[in-house]
Design an enzyme around this catalytic site. Structure first.
Site, PDB file in Angstrom:
ATOM      1  N   ASP A   9      22.788  38.790  31.248  1.00 56.68           N
ATOM      2  CA  ASP A   9      23.396  39.991  31.830  1.00 56.68           C
ATOM      3  C   ASP A   9      22.355  40.635  32.751  1.00 56.68           C
ATOM      4  O   ASP A   9      21.289  41.053  32.289  1.00 56.68           O
ATOM      5  CB  ASP A   9      23.767  40.923  30.675  1.00 56.68           C
ATOM      6  CG  ASP A   9      24.392  42.232  31.135  1.00 56.68           C
ATOM      7  OD1 ASP A   9      24.305  42.578  32.335  1.00 56.68           O
ATOM      8  OD2 ASP A   9      24.959  42.919  30.265  1.00 56.68           O
ATOM      9  N   ILE A  10      22.687  40.738  34.025  1.00 60.92           N
ATOM     10  CA  ILE A  10      21.731  41.225  35.022  1.00 60.92           C
ATOM     11  C   ILE A  10      21.303  42.676  34.752  1.00 60.92           C
ATOM     12  O   ILE A  10      20.231  43.093  35.187  1.00 60.92           O
ATOM     13  CB  ILE A  10      22.315  41.052  36.441  1.00 60.92           C
ATOM     14  CG1 ILE A  10      21.216  41.060  37.511  1.00 60.92           C
ATOM     15  CG2 ILE A  10      23.372  42.125  36.748  1.00 60.92           C
ATOM     16  CD1 ILE A  10      21.676  40.545  38.873  1.00 60.92           C
ATOM     17  N   ASN A  23      32.022  45.791  46.753  1.00 56.56           N
ATOM     18  CA  ASN A  23      33.074  45.633  47.771  1.00 56.56           C
ATOM     19  C   ASN A  23      32.770  46.592  48.906  1.00 56.56           C
ATOM     20  O   ASN A  23      31.974  47.525  48.752  1.00 56.56           O
ATOM     21  CB  ASN A  23      34.461  45.890  47.173  1.00 56.56           C
ATOM     22  CG  ASN A  23      34.543  47.225  46.476  1.00 56.56           C
ATOM     23  OD1 ASN A  23      34.482  48.275  47.108  1.00 56.56           O
ATOM     24  ND2 ASN A  23      34.639  47.195  45.156  1.00 56.56           N
ATOM     25  N   GLY A  31      33.829  42.947  37.120  1.00 53.41           N
ATOM     26  CA  GLY A  31      32.747  41.971  37.190  1.00 53.41           C
ATOM     27  C   GLY A  31      31.375  42.604  37.058  1.00 53.41           C
ATOM     28  O   GLY A  31      31.174  43.563  36.301  1.00 53.41           O
ATOM     29  N   VAL A  32      30.440  42.079  37.822  1.00 50.50           N
ATOM     30  CA  VAL A  32      29.065  42.562  37.733  1.00 50.50           C
ATOM     31  C   VAL A  32      28.970  44.004  38.254  1.00 50.50           C
ATOM     32  O   VAL A  32      28.168  44.803  37.758  1.00 50.50           O
ATOM     33  CB  VAL A  32      28.103  41.585  38.448  1.00 50.50           C
ATOM     34  CG1 VAL A  32      28.268  41.565  39.940  1.00 50.50           C
ATOM     35  CG2 VAL A  32      26.655  41.887  38.075  1.00 50.50           C
ATOM     36  N   ASP A  33      29.809  44.356  39.210  1.00 47.34           N
ATOM     37  CA  ASP A  33      29.846  45.725  39.744  1.00 47.34           C
ATOM     38  C   ASP A  33      30.175  46.719  38.621  1.00 47.34           C
ATOM     39  O   ASP A  33      29.475  47.737  38.430  1.00 47.34           O
ATOM     40  CB  ASP A  33      30.916  45.771  40.850  1.00 47.34           C
ATOM     41  CG  ASP A  33      30.815  46.977  41.772  1.00 47.34           C
ATOM     42  OD1 ASP A  33      29.855  47.758  41.642  1.00 47.34           O
ATOM     43  OD2 ASP A  33      31.712  47.132  42.623  1.00 47.34           O
ATOM     44  N   SER A 116      30.065  36.706  45.241  1.00 46.32           N
ATOM     45  CA  SER A 116      31.341  36.170  45.762  1.00 46.32           C
ATOM     46  C   SER A 116      32.004  35.082  44.924  1.00 46.32           C
ATOM     47  O   SER A 116      33.107  34.652  45.260  1.00 46.32           O
ATOM     48  CB  SER A 116      31.212  35.645  47.209  1.00 46.32           C
ATOM     49  OG  SER A 116      31.248  36.711  48.139  1.00 46.32           O
ATOM     50  N   THR A 117      31.358  34.609  43.837  1.00 44.44           N
ATOM     51  CA  THR A 117      31.972  33.475  43.116  1.00 44.44           C
ATOM     52  C   THR A 117      32.849  33.893  41.935  1.00 44.44           C
ATOM     53  O   THR A 117      33.356  33.042  41.209  1.00 44.44           O
ATOM     54  CB  THR A 117      30.915  32.458  42.623  1.00 44.44           C
ATOM     55  OG1 THR A 117      30.138  33.055  41.578  1.00 44.44           O
ATOM     56  CG2 THR A 117      30.008  32.007  43.747  1.00 44.44           C
TER      57      THR A 117
HETATM   58  N1  AR6 Z   1      25.396  39.940  34.906  1.00 46.38           N
HETATM   59  C1  AR6 Z   1      25.323  38.886  35.747  1.00 46.38           C
HETATM   60  N2  AR6 Z   1      26.408  38.308  36.315  1.00 46.38           N
HETATM   61  C2  AR6 Z   1      27.620  38.827  36.003  1.00 46.38           C
HETATM   62  C3  AR6 Z   1      27.787  39.936  35.150  1.00 46.38           C
HETATM   63  C4  AR6 Z   1      26.608  40.503  34.578  1.00 46.38           C
HETATM   64  N3  AR6 Z   1      26.652  41.550  33.754  1.00 46.38           N
HETATM   65  N4  AR6 Z   1      29.125  40.203  35.049  1.00 46.38           N
HETATM   66  C5  AR6 Z   1      29.774  39.285  35.806  1.00 46.38           C
HETATM   67  N5  AR6 Z   1      28.873  38.456  36.387  1.00 46.38           N
HETATM   68  P1  AR6 Z   1      32.174  39.248  40.539  1.00 46.38           P
HETATM   69  P2  AR6 Z   1      32.445  38.876  43.457  1.00 46.38           P
HETATM   70  C6  AR6 Z   1      29.093  37.299  37.267  1.00 46.38           C
HETATM   71  O1  AR6 Z   1      33.641  39.102  40.368  1.00 46.38           O
HETATM   72  O2  AR6 Z   1      33.077  37.552  43.296  1.00 46.38           O
HETATM   73  C7  AR6 Z   1      34.213  43.503  41.846  1.00 46.38           C
HETATM   74  O3  AR6 Z   1      35.406  44.098  41.415  1.00 46.38           O
HETATM   75  C8  AR6 Z   1      30.461  36.669  37.307  1.00 46.38           C
HETATM   76  O4  AR6 Z   1      30.658  35.842  36.156  1.00 46.38           O
HETATM   77  O5  AR6 Z   1      31.480  40.314  39.798  1.00 46.38           O
HETATM   78  O6  AR6 Z   1      31.383  39.057  44.515  1.00 46.38           O
HETATM   79  C9  AR6 Z   1      33.594  44.190  43.044  1.00 46.38           C
HETATM   80  O7  AR6 Z   1      33.841  45.589  43.029  1.00 46.38           O
HETATM   81  C10 AR6 Z   1      30.376  35.849  38.587  1.00 46.38           C
HETATM   82  O8  AR6 Z   1      29.680  34.622  38.340  1.00 46.38           O
HETATM   83  O9  AR6 Z   1      31.780  39.467  42.110  1.00 46.38           O
HETATM   84  C11 AR6 Z   1      34.276  43.532  44.204  1.00 46.38           C
HETATM   85  O10 AR6 Z   1      35.535  44.131  44.471  1.00 46.38           O
HETATM   86  C12 AR6 Z   1      29.499  36.722  39.485  1.00 46.38           C
HETATM   87  O11 AR6 Z   1      28.912  37.701  38.617  1.00 46.38           O
HETATM   88  C13 AR6 Z   1      34.491  42.121  43.713  1.00 46.38           C
HETATM   89  O12 AR6 Z   1      34.518  42.180  42.297  1.00 46.38           O
HETATM   90  C14 AR6 Z   1      30.240  37.426  40.596  1.00 46.38           C
HETATM   91  O13 AR6 Z   1      31.535  37.823  40.168  1.00 46.38           O
HETATM   92  C15 AR6 Z   1      33.336  41.225  44.132  1.00 46.38           C
HETATM   93  O14 AR6 Z   1      33.615  39.907  43.746  1.00 46.38           O
END
Ligand code: AR6
Length: 161
Positions: A9-10, A23, A31-33, A116-117
């Site tokens: 977890d970052i 975004n 997600g991570v956000d 983005s993934t």
């Molecule tokens: N630590 C590290 N990586 C994580 C964590 C964490 N705590 N939580 C999720 N990930 P995403 P995107 C991974 O969807 O594709 C949001 O709603 C996750 O498993 O977070 O760039 C934003 O507000 C995946 O491998 O980001 C934007 O609207 C990676 O982080 C949109 O999602 C990225 O997944 C951005 O989408």
């Protein structure tokens, strides 16, 4: 400089700058956000309100609130639409923007999620290749990829070889 790969977890790993996958509205999300805003507390969103958003392929900086860091770099990666809309360049540019911010601020360590993934659907193998290729060029002494799941970790591990 060194590049390291971690599963985890970052929000839990101390570094000077944590990169968020945000975004272009900079208004939070899942997600991570979501994890970064939950763990960092409300000061991060308060600071983001000063920005009128952030174009895809770039990044803005805030403090890190309660996170174990000094800064959060909110990077906006592209939504994947099949690959012919300049997504590769936009993804590279999002990583480059974070490296530039980190270099300007003189940070010694930076952590990246897999931008983005997740919700944005970028194919992981290609995204990992781009991420590694760009991050390899930095002068920041320590760059971490902090990856949340085993599948994605494998892709980054392959890209680093
Ligand atoms: N630590 C590290 N990586 C994580 C964590 C964490 N705590 N939580 C999720 N990930 P995403 P995107 C991974 O969807 O594709 C949001 O709603 C996750 O498993 O977070 O760039 C934003 O507000 C995946 O491998 O980001 C934007 O609207 C990676 O982080 C949109 O999602 C990225 O997944 C951005 O989408």
């Amino acid at each position: 400089m060194a590049i390291e790969l971690r599963l985890g977890d970052i929000t839990k790993i101390p570094v000077e700058a944590i990169v968020n996958a945000a975004n272009s509205g900079l208004r939070g999300g899942g997600g991570v956000d979501g994890a970064i805003h939950r763990a960092g507390g409300p000061s991060i969103m308060q600071e983001l309100r000063a920005y009128k958003g952030c174009p895809t392929g770039s990044a803005v900086v805030t403090g890190a609130g309660l996170l174990p860091a000094k800064y959060v770099f909110h990077a906006v990666g592209p939504v994947y639409m099949g690959g012919r809309g300049g997504e590769a360049e936009l993804l590279a540019s999002a990583y480059r923007s974070c490296l530039r911010l980190g270099e300007e601020l003189g940070v010694k360590s930076i952590s990246f999620p897999s931008i983005s993934t997740g919700a944005y659907g970028y194919p992981v193998a290609e995204a990992a290749r781009i991420a590694v290729e760009v991050v390899k060029t930095t002068s920041i002494p320590l760059a971490l990829f902090v990856i949340f799941d085993e599948q994605t970790l494998k892709a980054y591990s392959a890209a680093l070889e």
